[in-house]
Enzyme design. Structure first.
Site, short mmCIF file in Angstrom:
data_model
loop_
_atom_site.label_atom_id
_atom_site.label_comp_id
_atom_site.label_asym_id
_atom_site.label_seq_id
_atom_site.Cartn_x
_atom_site.Cartn_y
_atom_site.Cartn_z
NE ARG A 1 0.44 1.85 4.22
CZ ARG A 1 1.69 2.26 4.24
NH1 ARG A 1 2.34 2.47 3.11
NH2 ARG A 1 2.32 2.45 5.38
CG ASP B 1 -2.17 4.02 11.85
OD1 ASP B 1 -1.28 4.72 12.38
OD2 ASP B 1 -1.94 2.91 11.36
CG ASP C 1 0.80 -0.41 7.22
OD1 ASP C 1 0.49 0.74 6.84
OD2 ASP C 1 1.84 -0.66 7.86
#
Length: 539
Positions: A54, A63, A235
């Site tokens: 990614r 995150d 991820d």
């Protein structure tokens, strides 16, 4: 919602290839992998499992503070061909590959050697049922440990407390995601391994126990911790839930959600490896894990300033502080929390509150608190502080920069929301002239993100700073580091009709690329479009 969708299992190659993009010859690569598997194991594979790497367009290191991020799956990926292995009843039990649930794992890369291992069942003394499984996973950066990490979660989730044994499996791995590049090769490896063991053991069949994409993300997140990485989930979610032509707006609070956000037409993503290898497992004590601790402690200190209630043993996050400060009444009751407009508004008004994270009379000129100052700011006893924030992770620091880390998190979270709003607004009224204006604005936000990563979160490095500047000079709308930082890759938003010229300029201007040509250059400098997430092909 993407999190509730089933993991796609294809039986038609045309349908599968059509979802993967066109930058690589996928059909040939998948066919070669299947042929090589048959040569090595004497049988055709039952499945080929895919998990992409990614690229994160914007939203770095937020995150695990539970703020939303905007990554996309790339076309480069990890593929695993696999098939169950029959064990005849008279096989010698002392040989590992004859044990229940044993794994024979090979890699197309010749530098990675064949691995054979098996989990050990733990049997209760008064019951024939298996109560658990043991699988030795050293916290070392070896490819097979990521395979073992994926296996461990499947064993723990699906075979603990059951008389059922996992299926022995043969597997052959290949990948095109550069290791240590910040493109999440480790997450792709763990996702693909986890998916392999689910498929082989028949856990992907439709029914009441259908495993969703959200289930796979959570399982892969826990699995990656087995190799020493405390991941925030971006991820894995990007690798599993992404869709073509869009970035994925992933939120973690009050629950995991993923919403496609279409990118304006007229631009392509170009990834460039700085050739400084980033390995957050090796540098965690002074890098990734330290930032996690600084961010969590900063949240508690900010909560005290805003008079937000925090449980005595709670590791509250910065997003939760914002939510409680604004009394999000539906959180915890299946609600979605505040809307994006309200969140944009509050994030723009927290500057003064964040100032409270600067220790008074600090011994460090750049607002770093000593351990003693940090504990005092938290309002906890030294004993409780160490239990909550340091007992589960190793960090190496004399000063802790709570102010700068929180400043980055809040400003980056705001940039993510602004980036998404621009994309959505453009999709509603797309014209060539409007798209160009919006692409320039998106590039500006990416550039501001890079500055914040470098100056406030201090996760950039000289090579990344140089490479992002070269990219802007070569015509990118914007360029920033992607991934944990401290090395690895940059991502640039580049006009679609200028990609070839852009790559030539960057290749000529970045000193570590000197002498690289052809395939060697394309390994470290390549264009990509957002790709589909993880999937399984069943032969």
């Amino acid at each position: 919602m993407a999190a509730q969708e089933a993991i796609p299992v294809f039986t038609n190659l045309k349908e599968l290839y059509g979802s993967l993009g066109t930058s690589l010859n996928h059909a040939e690569r998948w066919s070669n992998l299947a042929d090589e598997f048959e040569k090595r194991f004497g049988k055709k594979p039952t499945y080929i499992v895919r998990a992409p790497g990614r690229v994160n367009l914007i939203g770095e290191h937020i995150d695990y503070a539970l703020f939303g991020v905007l990554p996309a799956a790339i076309e480069r990926d990890i593929l695993i061909a696999c098939a169950p292995r029959e064990i005849t009843p008279n096989s010698p039990k002392e040989e590992t590959h004859h044990a229940p649930g044993s794994v024979v794992a090979e890699n197309l890369q010749p530098k990675y050697t064949r691995q054979v291992f098996a989990p050990q069942p733990k049997v209760a003394t008064e019951d024939v049922h298996v109560e658990g499984w043991h699988l030795d996973i050293p916290k070392e950066l070896r490819w097979e440990n990521y395979v073992k990490a994926g296996y461990y979660g499947v064993l723990n989730e699906h075979f603990t407390g059951s008389a059922e044994h996992p299926m022995p499996v043969d597997m052959l791995v290949t990948g095109t995601v550069p290791a240590g590049s910040g493109l999440s090769s480790s997450a792709a490896m763990v996702v693909s391994s986890t998916l392999t063991f689910l498929a082989i053991n028949g856990k992907l069949k439709p029914g009441s126990e259908t495993i969703t994409k959200g289930d796979l993300v959570k399982l892969a997140m826990e699995n990656e911790k087995r190799v020493g990485v405390n991941s925030g989930g971006m991820d894995q979610a990007a690798s599993v839930m992404s869709v073509p032509s869009s970035v994925l707006y992933i939120t973690f609070y009050p629950s995991l959600t993923a919403s496609p956000t279409p990118l304006p037409s007229g631009a392509v993503l170009v990834c460039a490896h700085s050739l400084k290898v980033s390995d957050k497992a090796l540098t965690a004590e002074r890098g990734y894990n330290l930032r996690v601790v600084e961010t969590l402690v900063g949240a508690r200190v900010l909560a005290r300033t805003l008079q937000v209630d925090v449980g005595p043993k709670e590791k509250i996050t910065l997003r939760e502080v914002v939510g409680r400060y604004l009394s999000e009444t539906d959180v915890g009751k299946g609600g979605k929390g505040m809307d994006e407009g309200a969140l944009i508004d509050v994030l723009g008004k927290l500057d003064q509150a964040v100032e409270s994270l600067k220790p008074q009379g600090t011994t460090h000129p750049k607002f770093g608190a000593t351990m003693e100052e940090m504990i005092e700011l938290s309002g906890l006893s030294a004993e409780d502080f160490h239990e909550i924030y340091l007992s589960w992770v190793k960090v190496d620091a004399t000063h802790f920069k709570l102010y700068k880390r929180a400043k980055h998190v809040f400003s980056e979270a705001l940039r993510v929301l602004q980036f998404r709003k621009l994309c959505l607004d453009t999709a509603a009224r797309s014209t060539e002239e409007n798209n160009l204006t919006i692409l320039k604005e998106l590039g500006r936000l990416m550039n501001e993100s890079q500055t914040s990563c470098a100056q406030d979160f201090e996760c950039s490095c000289d090579e990344l700073d140089q490479l992002t500047q070269i990219a802007r000079d070569a015509g990118a709308y914007g360029s920033r580091l992607t991934g944990a930082g401290w090395g690895g890759c940059t991502v640039s938003l580049v006009p679609e009709d200028q990609v070839e010229a852009f790559i030539k300029k960057v290749a000529a201007a970045y000193p570590p690329y000197k002498g690289l040509e052809g395939e060697a250059l394309s390994e470290v400098l390549f264009a990509t479009k957002p790709s589909v997430g993880a999937c399984v092909y069943k032969f």
